[in-house]
Write a protein that holds these residues in place. Structure first.
Motif, PDB file in Angstrom:
ATOM      1  N   ILE A 107       5.705   7.854  -2.622  1.00 22.06           N
ATOM      2  CA  ILE A 107       6.513   6.637  -2.501  1.00 22.06           C
ATOM      3  C   ILE A 107       6.263   5.731  -3.702  1.00 22.06           C
ATOM      4  CG2 ILE A 107       6.905   4.589  -1.091  1.00 22.06           C
ATOM      5  CD1 ILE A 107       6.061   6.347   1.334  1.00 22.06           C
ATOM      6  N   ILE A 108       7.340   5.265  -4.298  1.00 22.22           N
ATOM      7  CA  ILE A 108       7.258   4.518  -5.552  1.00 22.22           C
ATOM      8  C   ILE A 108       7.140   3.010  -5.365  1.00 22.22           C
ATOM      9  CG2 ILE A 108       9.749   4.185  -5.847  1.00 22.22           C
ATOM     10  CD1 ILE A 108       9.385   4.806  -8.819  1.00 22.22           C
ATOM     11  N   LEU A 109       7.397   2.483  -4.183  1.00 22.49           N
ATOM     12  CA  LEU A 109       7.621   1.054  -4.033  1.00 22.49           C
ATOM     13  C   LEU A 109       6.403   0.192  -4.329  1.00 22.49           C
ATOM     14  CD1 LEU A 109       9.965   0.881  -0.908  1.00 22.49           C
ATOM     15  CD2 LEU A 109      10.549   0.829  -3.332  1.00 22.49           C
ATOM     16  N   PHE A 110       5.190   0.609  -3.953  1.00 23.51           N
ATOM     17  CA  PHE A 110       4.021  -0.213  -4.259  1.00 23.51           C
ATOM     18  C   PHE A 110       3.835  -0.322  -5.774  1.00 23.51           C
ATOM     19  CE2 PHE A 110      -0.522  -0.920  -5.002  1.00 23.51           C
ATOM     20  CZ  PHE A 110      -0.704  -2.088  -4.266  1.00 23.51           C
ATOM     21  N   HIS A 111       3.945   0.804  -6.466  1.00 17.80           N
ATOM     22  CA  HIS A 111       3.832   0.804  -7.919  1.00 17.80           C
ATOM     23  C   HIS A 111       4.965  -0.018  -8.545  1.00 17.80           C
ATOM     24  CE1 HIS A 111       1.818   4.385  -6.396  1.00 17.80           C
ATOM     25  NE2 HIS A 111       1.056   4.357  -7.459  1.00 17.80           N
ATOM     26  N   TYR A 112       6.128   0.060  -7.946  1.00 16.52           N
ATOM     27  CA  TYR A 112       7.304  -0.696  -8.389  1.00 16.52           C
ATOM     28  C   TYR A 112       7.016  -2.192  -8.361  1.00 16.52           C
ATOM     29  CZ  TYR A 112      12.491  -1.147  -8.580  1.00 16.52           C
ATOM     30  OH  TYR A 112      13.785  -1.388  -8.926  1.00 16.52           O
ATOM     31  N   ASP A 157     -15.186   7.073  -8.030  1.00 16.76           N
ATOM     32  CA  ASP A 157     -15.292   8.199  -7.106  1.00 16.76           C
ATOM     33  C   ASP A 157     -14.647   7.837  -5.770  1.00 16.76           C
ATOM     34  OD1 ASP A 157     -15.997  10.667  -6.066  1.00 16.76           O
ATOM     35  OD2 ASP A 157     -17.943   9.953  -5.369  1.00 16.76           O
ATOM     36  N   PRO A 158     -13.551   8.501  -5.398  1.00 18.52           N
ATOM     37  CA  PRO A 158     -12.760   9.425  -6.209  1.00 18.52           C
ATOM     38  C   PRO A 158     -11.862   8.647  -7.159  1.00 18.52           C
ATOM     39  CG  PRO A 158     -11.749   9.211  -4.063  1.00 18.52           C
ATOM     40  CD  PRO A 158     -13.013   8.392  -4.021  1.00 18.52           C
ATOM     41  N   PRO A 159     -11.390   9.264  -8.268  1.00 13.60           N
ATOM     42  CA  PRO A 159     -10.561   8.543  -9.229  1.00 13.60           C
ATOM     43  C   PRO A 159      -9.116   8.362  -8.783  1.00 13.60           C
ATOM     44  CG  PRO A 159     -10.887  10.792  -9.954  1.00 13.60           C
ATOM     45  CD  PRO A 159     -11.738  10.614  -8.734  1.00 13.60           C
ATOM     46  N   SER A 160      -8.695   9.118  -7.769  1.00 12.64           N
ATOM     47  CA  SER A 160      -7.318   9.029  -7.295  1.00 12.64           C
ATOM     48  C   SER A 160      -7.301   9.030  -5.777  1.00 12.64           C
ATOM     49  CB  SER A 160      -6.492  10.196  -7.832  1.00 12.64           C
ATOM     50  OG  SER A 160      -5.134  10.054  -7.456  1.00 12.64           O
ATOM     51  N   LEU A 161      -6.294   8.374  -5.197  1.00 12.80           N
ATOM     52  CA  LEU A 161      -6.212   8.275  -3.741  1.00 12.80           C
ATOM     53  C   LEU A 161      -5.875   9.605  -3.090  1.00 12.80           C
ATOM     54  CD1 LEU A 161      -4.152   4.953  -3.438  1.00 12.80           C
ATOM     55  CD2 LEU A 161      -6.627   5.232  -3.193  1.00 12.80           C
ATOM     56  N   GLY A 162      -5.075  10.426  -3.760  1.00 13.01           N
ATOM     57  CA  GLY A 162      -4.612  11.670  -3.161  1.00 13.01           C
ATOM     58  C   GLY A 162      -3.583  11.462  -2.071  1.00 13.01           C
ATOM     59  N   LEU A 171      -9.884  -1.477   0.617  1.00 11.29           N
ATOM     60  CA  LEU A 171     -11.334  -1.415   0.804  1.00 11.29           C
ATOM     61  C   LEU A 171     -11.990  -0.575  -0.279  1.00 11.29           C
ATOM     62  CD1 LEU A 171     -11.393  -0.889   4.697  1.00 11.29           C
ATOM     63  CD2 LEU A 171     -11.714  -3.033   3.418  1.00 11.29           C
ATOM     64  N   GLU A 172     -11.197   0.176  -1.041  1.00 10.03           N
ATOM     65  CA  GLU A 172     -11.679   0.947  -2.183  1.00 10.03           C
ATOM     66  C   GLU A 172     -10.960   0.453  -3.438  1.00 10.03           C
ATOM     67  OE1 GLU A 172     -12.493   5.348  -0.671  1.00 10.03           O
ATOM     68  OE2 GLU A 172     -10.428   4.719  -0.259  1.00 10.03           O
ATOM     69  N   PRO A 173     -11.235  -0.774  -3.883  1.00  6.42           N
ATOM     70  CA  PRO A 173     -10.439  -1.375  -4.958  1.00  6.42           C
ATOM     71  C   PRO A 173     -10.489  -0.599  -6.267  1.00  6.42           C
ATOM     72  CG  PRO A 173     -12.418  -2.669  -4.519  1.00  6.42           C
ATOM     73  CD  PRO A 173     -12.309  -1.667  -3.415  1.00  6.42           C
ATOM     74  N   GLY A 174     -11.630   0.007  -6.583  1.00  4.74           N
ATOM     75  CA  GLY A 174     -11.730   0.774  -7.828  1.00  4.74           C
ATOM     76  C   GLY A 174     -10.815   1.979  -7.827  1.00  4.74           C
ATOM     77  N   THR A 175     -10.851   2.724  -6.725  1.00  2.00           N
ATOM     78  CA  THR A 175      -9.995   3.903  -6.610  1.00  2.00           C
ATOM     79  C   THR A 175      -8.524   3.513  -6.573  1.00  2.00           C
ATOM     80  OG1 THR A 175     -11.692   5.200  -5.487  1.00  2.00           O
ATOM     81  CG2 THR A 175      -9.416   5.880  -5.163  1.00  2.00           C
ATOM     82  N   LEU A 176      -8.205   2.441  -5.846  1.00  2.00           N
ATOM     83  CA  LEU A 176      -6.815   1.987  -5.764  1.00  2.00           C
ATOM     84  C   LEU A 176      -6.298   1.580  -7.146  1.00  2.00           C
ATOM     85  CD1 LEU A 176      -4.306   1.223  -4.122  1.00  2.00           C
ATOM     86  CD2 LEU A 176      -5.351  -1.020  -3.704  1.00  2.00           C
ATOM     87  N   THR A 183      -4.147   7.221 -12.742  1.00  2.00           N
ATOM     88  CA  THR A 183      -4.284   8.600 -12.276  1.00  2.00           C
ATOM     89  C   THR A 183      -3.299   9.000 -11.192  1.00  2.00           C
ATOM     90  OG1 THR A 183      -5.974   7.949 -10.641  1.00  2.00           O
ATOM     91  CG2 THR A 183      -6.752   8.590 -12.823  1.00  2.00           C
ATOM     92  N   GLY A 184      -2.490   8.065 -10.709  1.00  2.00           N
ATOM     93  CA  GLY A 184      -1.567   8.368  -9.623  1.00  2.00           C
ATOM     94  C   GLY A 184      -0.265   8.979 -10.108  1.00  2.00           C
ATOM     95  N   TYR A 185       0.679   9.108  -9.193  1.00  2.00           N
ATOM     96  CA  TYR A 185       1.947   9.780  -9.473  1.00  2.00           C
ATOM     97  C   TYR A 185       2.836   8.951 -10.386  1.00  2.00           C
ATOM     98  CZ  TYR A 185       5.480  13.299  -8.295  1.00  2.00           C
ATOM     99  OH  TYR A 185       6.370  14.338  -8.350  1.00  2.00           O
TER     100      TYR A 185
END
Length: 392
Positions: A107-112, A157-162, A171-176, A183-185
């Motif tokens: 889903i693109i909307l958050f990144h949007y 750790d981890p570098p991407s949410l998957g 709650l995982e601000p670094g990964t988010l 590193t995301g889509y």
């Protein structure tokens, strides 16, 4: 005096409709021919290009919201920015809600929404400065991403949410942050280039025939040129042979994936990764190809609606309410994935297309926007105008 803006906007809506249906096709239809590693026509036409077109048109929208060719300044621009920021937050919240829906769609909307916020400082630039930033971003952001990804992989750790971002991921601000920006889509670091290109386009006089023809011609030339240069670098230049020696290059059917997409592939271990133009590779050649394709689509849609604004009604009507229709599509796909047996993909795709066109035309005929568009624009208008009223 009022026909030109309406025609312009009709063409922009039509381009947004192309993006909507292109993304829907990649979500529903197979990207590889069953039983082979051969890309389907859906992949060859829309993989990476549809979502990139969506982002470029978003940039055009930002430019139009801040005055378009007659660029806003000072207090008006500040009010525009407040409205855009609130609109971005609403879109991001909708993306987080949809992230909780069980679906295989990225889903693109958050990144949007994040892209809207990151683009705010650029809304005050003149078109020449904006064009320079866009060119520099397309050129340098992929290099920065290539250098930063190994650093992020070693420290986060981890570098991407998957998965799609949801509220719990805060709650995982670094990964988010790593996922959203790198590193995301839809990595914001590179995808901001699409919005900047769109903002440049939106600062032009889109009602002029010369502008429309230039978008079509220059866009097509950039798209074709990027692909030809990539083919030269990977073939005679020896780039593909070098990539096949890298860890993920040897693990995956890389030659087939170059036509469909490199999402999920670890593009490290060789600078030759920057020579590919594959969908979702995030390289300079990929960004230029997708941005050029998007400019050409926008130019063509503006040309086709120049004399007859309703000429592309099956595209422009749903294109005027993509936030609602995209969200509905995600929900429909989540429901369809739970059916046994699964619906036939082509039938499911065309049912959704016909439904989206019908809904779009219905809302246009009654003179209303989509429900999610009303929420987003209402909140943005309140933020933009409410502060002005208080100052008075």
């Amino acid at each position: 005096m009022h026909t030109k803006p309406s025609r312009r906007l009709t063409g922009i809506d039509a381009a947004r409709g192309v993006a909507l249906f292109g993304m829907m096709s990649t979500h529903v239809l197979p990207l590889y021919t069953p039983g082979t590693t051969e890309a389907t026509w859906t992949a060859l036409l829309f993989s990476g290009r549809a979502s990139g077109l969506f982002a470029v048109v978003a940039g055009i929208g930002l430019a139009l919201l801040t005055g378009g060719h007659a660029q806003h300044r000072d207090r008006t621009l500040s009010a525009d920015r407040r409205g855009i920021a609130v609109r971005a937050l609403v879109i991001a919240l909708i993306g987080l809600v949809l992230g909780g829906v069980e679906t295989n769609i990225a889903i693109i909307l958050f990144h949007y929404g994040v892209l809207f916020l990151v683009a705010l400082p650029f809304t005050g630039l003149r078109v020449r400065a904006l064009a320079a930033w866009a060119a520099g971003w397309l050129l340098l952001a992929p290099v920065a991403a290539y250098l930063l990804r190994p650093v992020v992989a070693a420290t986060v750790d981890p570098p991407s949410l998957g998965a799609n971002p949801i509220f719990e991921h805060f709650l995982e601000p670094g990964t988010l942050a790593a996922d959203v920006f790198l590193t995301g889509y839809y990595p914001v670091l590179q995808w901001l280039g699409f919005l900047l290109v769109g903002m440049v386009i939106g600062r032009l006089d889109l009602s002029r025939l010369g502008t429309q023809l230039a978008l079509l011609g220059a866009g097509a030339a950039a798209a074709i040129g990027a692909k030809l240069l990539s083919a030269q670098l990977l073939g005679p230049g020896g780039g593909l042979a070098a990539l096949l020696q890298t860890p993920d290059g040897s693990r995956y059917p890389l030659e087939a994936m170059l036509d469909v997409g490199l999402a999920g592939v670890d593009q490290s271990g060789s600078w030759w990764w920057l020579a590919v133009s594959a969908p979702h590779s995030g390289t300079t050649l990929d960004l230029v190809h997708v941005a050029g394709s998007a400019a050409a689509v926008v130019g063509l849609c503006l040309l086709l609606t120049r004399r007859f604004p309703a000429a592309l009604l099956p595209l422009s009507a749903p294109g005027a309410m993509t936030l609602t229709l995209y969200s509905l599509h995600v929900c429909v796909m989540s429901w369809a994935d739970q059916l046994d047996p699964l619906p036939e993909p082509l039938q499911l795709f065309w049912l959704q297309v016909v439904g989206a066109v019908a809904i779009g035309i219905l809302f246009q005929r009654v003179g209303s926007r989509g429900p999610l568009e009303l929420i987003a624009s209402g909140a943005a208008t309140a933020a933009r105008d409410g502060h002005t009223d208080v100052r008075r």
